[in-house]
Design a protein around this motif. Structure first.
Motif, short mmCIF file in Angstrom:
data_model
loop_
_atom_site.label_atom_id
_atom_site.label_comp_id
_atom_site.label_asym_id
_atom_site.label_seq_id
_atom_site.Cartn_x
_atom_site.Cartn_y
_atom_site.Cartn_z
N LEU A 292 14.07 -2.84 -13.84
CA LEU A 292 14.88 -3.45 -12.78
C LEU A 292 14.16 -3.42 -11.44
O LEU A 292 14.21 -4.40 -10.68
CB LEU A 292 16.23 -2.73 -12.68
N PHE A 293 13.50 -2.32 -11.12
CA PHE A 293 12.76 -2.25 -9.86
C PHE A 293 11.61 -3.26 -9.87
O PHE A 293 11.32 -3.89 -8.84
CB PHE A 293 12.25 -0.83 -9.63
N ARG A 294 10.94 -3.41 -11.00
CA ARG A 294 9.88 -4.41 -11.08
C ARG A 294 10.43 -5.81 -10.87
O ARG A 294 9.80 -6.64 -10.21
CB ARG A 294 9.20 -4.32 -12.45
N LYS A 295 11.60 -6.07 -11.42
CA LYS A 295 12.17 -7.41 -11.34
C LYS A 295 12.52 -7.78 -9.90
O LYS A 295 12.38 -8.96 -9.52
CB LYS A 295 13.43 -7.48 -12.22
N VAL A 296 12.98 -6.80 -9.11
CA VAL A 296 13.32 -7.10 -7.71
C VAL A 296 12.10 -7.02 -6.80
O VAL A 296 12.21 -7.22 -5.59
CB VAL A 296 14.44 -6.17 -7.19
N GLY A 297 10.93 -6.71 -7.38
CA GLY A 297 9.70 -6.71 -6.60
C GLY A 297 9.43 -5.44 -5.84
O GLY A 297 8.76 -5.46 -4.80
N PHE A 298 9.91 -4.31 -6.34
CA PHE A 298 9.69 -3.03 -5.69
C PHE A 298 8.85 -2.15 -6.63
O PHE A 298 9.35 -1.63 -7.62
CB PHE A 298 11.03 -2.36 -5.39
N ALA A 299 7.57 -2.00 -6.32
CA ALA A 299 6.68 -1.20 -7.16
C ALA A 299 6.92 0.28 -6.89
O ALA A 299 6.77 0.76 -5.76
CB ALA A 299 5.23 -1.56 -6.86
N VAL A 300 7.32 1.01 -7.92
CA VAL A 300 7.58 2.45 -7.81
C VAL A 300 6.83 3.19 -8.91
O VAL A 300 6.49 2.62 -9.95
CB VAL A 300 9.09 2.76 -7.90
N GLU A 301 6.59 4.47 -8.68
CA GLU A 301 5.94 5.32 -9.67
C GLU A 301 7.02 6.16 -10.36
O GLU A 301 7.80 6.84 -9.68
CB GLU A 301 4.91 6.23 -9.01
N GLY B 284 0.79 -1.22 0.00
CA GLY B 284 0.00 0.00 0.00
C GLY B 284 0.82 1.27 0.00
O GLY B 284 0.27 2.36 -0.23
N GLU B 285 2.11 1.18 0.28
CA GLU B 285 2.96 2.37 0.24
C GLU B 285 3.21 2.81 -1.20
O GLU B 285 3.30 1.97 -2.10
CB GLU B 285 4.30 2.13 0.94
N ARG B 286 3.33 4.11 -1.40
CA ARG B 286 3.60 4.66 -2.72
C ARG B 286 4.97 5.33 -2.72
O ARG B 286 5.22 6.26 -1.95
CB ARG B 286 2.52 5.67 -3.13
N TRP B 287 5.85 4.83 -3.59
CA TRP B 287 7.20 5.37 -3.69
C TRP B 287 7.42 5.91 -5.10
O TRP B 287 7.10 5.26 -6.09
CB TRP B 287 8.23 4.27 -3.40
N LEU B 288 7.99 7.10 -5.17
CA LEU B 288 8.36 7.69 -6.44
C LEU B 288 9.80 7.32 -6.78
O LEU B 288 10.65 7.20 -5.88
CB LEU B 288 8.25 9.22 -6.40
N LEU B 289 10.07 7.17 -8.06
CA LEU B 289 11.44 6.91 -8.53
C LEU B 289 11.85 8.07 -9.42
O LEU B 289 11.24 8.32 -10.47
CB LEU B 289 11.51 5.60 -9.30
N VAL B 290 12.88 8.79 -9.01
CA VAL B 290 13.37 9.94 -9.75
C VAL B 290 14.68 9.58 -10.45
O VAL B 290 15.65 9.19 -9.79
CB VAL B 290 13.60 11.15 -8.82
N THR B 291 14.68 9.68 -11.76
CA THR B 291 15.90 9.49 -12.53
C THR B 291 15.71 10.15 -13.89
O THR B 291 14.62 10.65 -14.20
CB THR B 291 16.25 7.99 -12.70
N SER B 292 16.75 10.18 -14.69
CA SER B 292 16.67 10.81 -16.01
C SER B 292 15.65 10.09 -16.87
O SER B 292 15.51 8.87 -16.81
CB SER B 292 18.04 10.79 -16.68
N ALA B 293 14.96 10.85 -17.73
CA ALA B 293 13.88 10.29 -18.55
C ALA B 293 14.38 9.16 -19.44
O ALA B 293 13.71 8.14 -19.60
CB ALA B 293 13.24 11.39 -19.39
#
Length: 266
Positions: A201-210, A183-192
């Motif tokens: 990569l984040f999906r593969k390790v099981g970390f859902a980010v926006e 239920g937590e919402r995490w943003l991922l900031v990086t270059s477009a």
């Protein structure tokens, strides 16, 4: 081994390095009985350098990456946390001068600081070690705290991860540090241009980010076909584009991402 190859063969494969090497090889062949081959290599490399430097090659490589994810909007409310990937701080220069020295990816830091000020309840995670093949003790995260504090973000809000040397390790170590709850919402900031590979990569390790892309290098679709009058700019974009596509292909082949070009879901 994966890291070493990316910092050796990967660097050699960048268009600017490869074409300069081709020019040197051709020049040497001019002094031998393979004169014609040498002349052809020198001519080919000169033409390719001009095309990559002044032509739209870099834009055409970067635009599909940068347009893959839209800009983040706050319509869903405040996030629980913000993760910013490294590559915005030059480790060696920062260590030499004893102060943070930012790179062309400084938008990552600026956007994260702006989001942190807007959402004072959000945790802020910076993940970045030393990306150099031959590295010293200095890490990006060592200088990130001072940089964020100078932008008005209290150090007590920061979580600094200093081991990651590449994007795969960013995802792996960030998840271990954060231990995200359902239920937590995490943003991922990086270059477009870097967002598709990062999200994969984040999906593969099981970390859902926006995705919260920043640091665009190309404008609209029409700009993808534009030429430039400064070769250094064109070569820089071409190098970025080739490196990112090589990274996507390599990570897909290694099974570290599930799609060649990860995109939005749902």
């Amino acid at each position: 081994m994966f890291f070493v190859l990316s910092k050796t063969l990967g660097v050699m494969a960048l268009p600017q390095n490869f074409l300069i090497g081709l020019t040197v090889l051709g020049s040497l062949l001019l002094l031998t009985r393979f004169f014609r081959l040498g002349r052809a290599l020198v001519l080919l490399s000169a033409l390719m350098l001009a095309l990559c430097g002044f032509g739209p090659v870099g834009n055409l490589l970067l635009y599909p990456l940068e347009s893959r994810f839209p800009a983040w909007t706050p319509s869903q409310g405040a996030p629980d946390g913000i993760i910013v990937l490294g590559a915005s701080i030059d480790v060696d220069l920062s260590a030499a001068h004893g102060t943070p020295v930012t790179t062309t990816a400084s938008d990552r830091i600026i956007m994260t600081a702006a989001l942190a000020r807007k959402y004072p309840g959000a945790r802020v995670v910076f993940t970045g070690g030393n990306p150099n093949l031959i590295s010293g003790e200095a890490k990006e995260a060592d200088f990130a705290a001072a940089l964020f504090e100078s932008l008005g973000i209290d150090k007590s809000r920061l979580m600094l991860e200093s081991r990651a040397r590449n994007t795969y390790e960013n995802a792996l170590f960030a998840k271990a540090m954060v231990d995200p709850k359902p239920g937590e919402r995490w943003l991922l900031v990086t270059s477009a241009f870097h967002m598709p590979r990062s999200i994969g990569l984040f999906r593969k390790v099981g970390f859902a980010v926006e995705p919260c892309p920043v640091d665009w290098r190309v404008g609209t679709g029409r700009d993808a076909f534009s030429f430039t009058d400064i070769a250094e700019d064109g070569l820089s974009r071409t190098n970025l584009g080739v490196r990112e596509w090589l990274g996507l292909i390599t990570y897909r082949a290694a099974g570290r991402i599930d799609e060649l070009l990860p995109g939005p879901r749902g």
